[in-house]
Design an enzyme around this catalytic site. Structure first.
Site, mmCIF file in Angstrom:
data_model
loop_
_atom_site.group_PDB
_atom_site.id
_atom_site.type_symbol
_atom_site.label_atom_id
_atom_site.label_comp_id
_atom_site.label_asym_id
_atom_site.label_seq_id
_atom_site.Cartn_x
_atom_site.Cartn_y
_atom_site.Cartn_z
ATOM 1 N N CYS A 102 8.077 -11.774 -2.423
ATOM 2 C CA CYS A 102 6.934 -11.196 -2.393
ATOM 3 C C CYS A 102 6.437 -10.599 -1.134
ATOM 4 O O CYS A 102 6.706 -11.080 -0.138
ATOM 5 C CB CYS A 102 5.594 -12.305 -2.849
ATOM 6 S SG CYS A 102 4.010 -11.557 -3.030
ATOM 7 N N LEU A 103 5.928 -9.518 -1.299
ATOM 8 C CA LEU A 103 5.514 -8.725 -0.009
ATOM 9 C C LEU A 103 4.572 -9.212 0.770
ATOM 10 O O LEU A 103 4.436 -9.103 1.934
ATOM 11 C CB LEU A 103 5.083 -6.980 -0.254
ATOM 12 C CG LEU A 103 6.227 -6.379 -0.881
ATOM 13 C CD1 LEU A 103 5.638 -4.927 -1.476
ATOM 14 C CD2 LEU A 103 7.281 -6.032 0.013
ATOM 15 N N GLN B 94 -2.762 -6.710 -2.631
ATOM 16 C CA GLN B 94 -1.900 -6.760 -1.787
ATOM 17 C C GLN B 94 -2.253 -5.632 -0.791
ATOM 18 O O GLN B 94 -1.805 -5.946 0.329
ATOM 19 C CB GLN B 94 -0.405 -6.678 -2.353
ATOM 20 C CG GLN B 94 -0.073 -7.873 -3.251
ATOM 21 C CD GLN B 94 1.436 -7.777 -3.473
ATOM 22 O OE1 GLN B 94 1.632 -7.056 -4.645
ATOM 23 N NE2 GLN B 94 2.316 -8.370 -2.792
ATOM 24 N N HIS C 7 4.805 -11.402 -12.226
ATOM 25 C CA HIS C 7 4.433 -11.480 -10.969
ATOM 26 C C HIS C 7 3.073 -10.586 -10.488
ATOM 27 O O HIS C 7 2.213 -11.277 -9.762
ATOM 28 C CB HIS C 7 5.571 -11.005 -9.960
ATOM 29 C CG HIS C 7 5.543 -11.341 -8.496
ATOM 30 N ND1 HIS C 7 6.115 -12.344 -7.846
ATOM 31 C CD2 HIS C 7 4.872 -10.546 -7.528
ATOM 32 C CE1 HIS C 7 5.779 -12.171 -6.478
ATOM 33 N NE2 HIS C 7 5.068 -10.999 -6.280
ATOM 34 N N GLU C 8 3.244 -9.532 -11.085
ATOM 35 C CA GLU C 8 2.136 -8.732 -10.535
ATOM 36 C C GLU C 8 0.738 -9.013 -11.343
ATOM 37 O O GLU C 8 -0.370 -8.900 -10.616
ATOM 38 C CB GLU C 8 2.402 -7.054 -10.623
ATOM 39 C CG GLU C 8 3.601 -6.738 -9.979
ATOM 40 C CD GLU C 8 3.538 -6.805 -8.574
ATOM 41 O OE1 GLU C 8 2.283 -6.967 -8.040
ATOM 42 O OE2 GLU C 8 4.781 -7.200 -7.715
ATOM 43 N N HIS D 76 -0.883 -11.709 -9.373
ATOM 44 C CA HIS D 76 -1.419 -11.290 -8.248
ATOM 45 C C HIS D 76 -2.840 -10.935 -8.859
ATOM 46 O O HIS D 76 -3.955 -11.408 -8.044
ATOM 47 C CB HIS D 76 -0.999 -10.169 -7.495
ATOM 48 C CG HIS D 76 0.119 -10.447 -6.586
ATOM 49 N ND1 HIS D 76 -0.122 -11.260 -5.521
ATOM 50 C CD2 HIS D 76 1.516 -10.180 -6.792
ATOM 51 C CE1 HIS D 76 1.009 -11.222 -4.840
ATOM 52 N NE2 HIS D 76 1.824 -10.567 -5.402
ATOM 53 N N GLY E 4 7.291 -3.830 -6.661
ATOM 54 C CA GLY E 4 5.944 -4.104 -7.703
ATOM 55 C C GLY E 4 5.018 -4.269 -6.407
ATOM 56 O O GLY E 4 5.272 -4.918 -5.558
#
Length: 182
Positions: free
Chosen positions: A111-112, A66, A153-154, A157, A61
């Site tokens: 997380c990226l 991000q 999660h997304e 963000h 995701g």
């Protein structure tokens, strides 16, 4: 990890350009994103770049902020608890969780934007996101398992929250140090 992307026809991200991932601490990650109002070629290109960036980073995701873009949109490619795969882009998502008391699942989350570290993180066991697709058509995604975690999660963000912000301060500091971010 994304599964086989060799289906006939173009895959999401095939025409996009992978962009660098923004790391924890950058202001764009800690500010709520601006709702999308134009469903045009620029949005379509952004979504393609987001898929390309997510796949290049081996993510499941990715939110627009991000990659440094202030826009309320995310992409995902992940499975639910039954193994059914969902590949989607959601614009202006609204997260819907079951009312309390809700069933929680605790599982490894990463997380990226906080690279290389994972920790057990509680999330609602089911989640729904309603929004629009990149063409402006209504979309609704219901998730369990990893898909439910990803939806939460997304959306976090896009609201300016990184998952480590939900952790106890000591755990957050340790994880950021392990990721080389503090």
């Amino acid at each position: 990890m994304p599964t086989d992307r060799t289906a006939a026809g173009p895959n999401p991200g095939d025409t996009g350009t992978a962009r660098p991932i923004v790391h924890y601490g950058e202001p764009v990650l800690h500010t709520p994103c601006t709702p999308v109002t134009a469903f045009d070629a620029a949005l379509a290109a952004l979504v393609e770049d987001m898929f390309a960036s997510m796949y290049a980073a081996n993510g499941v995701g990715l939110a627009a902020n991000q990659i440094g873009v202030d826009a309320r949109v995310f992409v995902l490619d992940c499975e639910d608890a039954d193994g059914a795969r969902t590949v989607a882009a959601v614009v202006n998502p609204v997260l819907i969780l079951p009312p309390p008391p809700r069933e929680l699942m605790v599982g490894d989350e990463g997380c990226l934007s906080v690279p290389g570290v994972f920790t057990d993180t509680p999330r609602a066991a089911t989640a729904v996101v309603e929004g629009l697709d990149p063409d402006g058509h209504p979309v609704r995604i219901e998730g369990t398992g990893t898909l439910a975690r990803c939806l939460q999660h997304e959306t976090d963000h896009l609201d300016g929250t990184v998952y480590v912000d939900r952790l106890p301060a000591k755990t957050r500091k340790k994880m950021l140090a392990e990721a080389g971010l503090r």
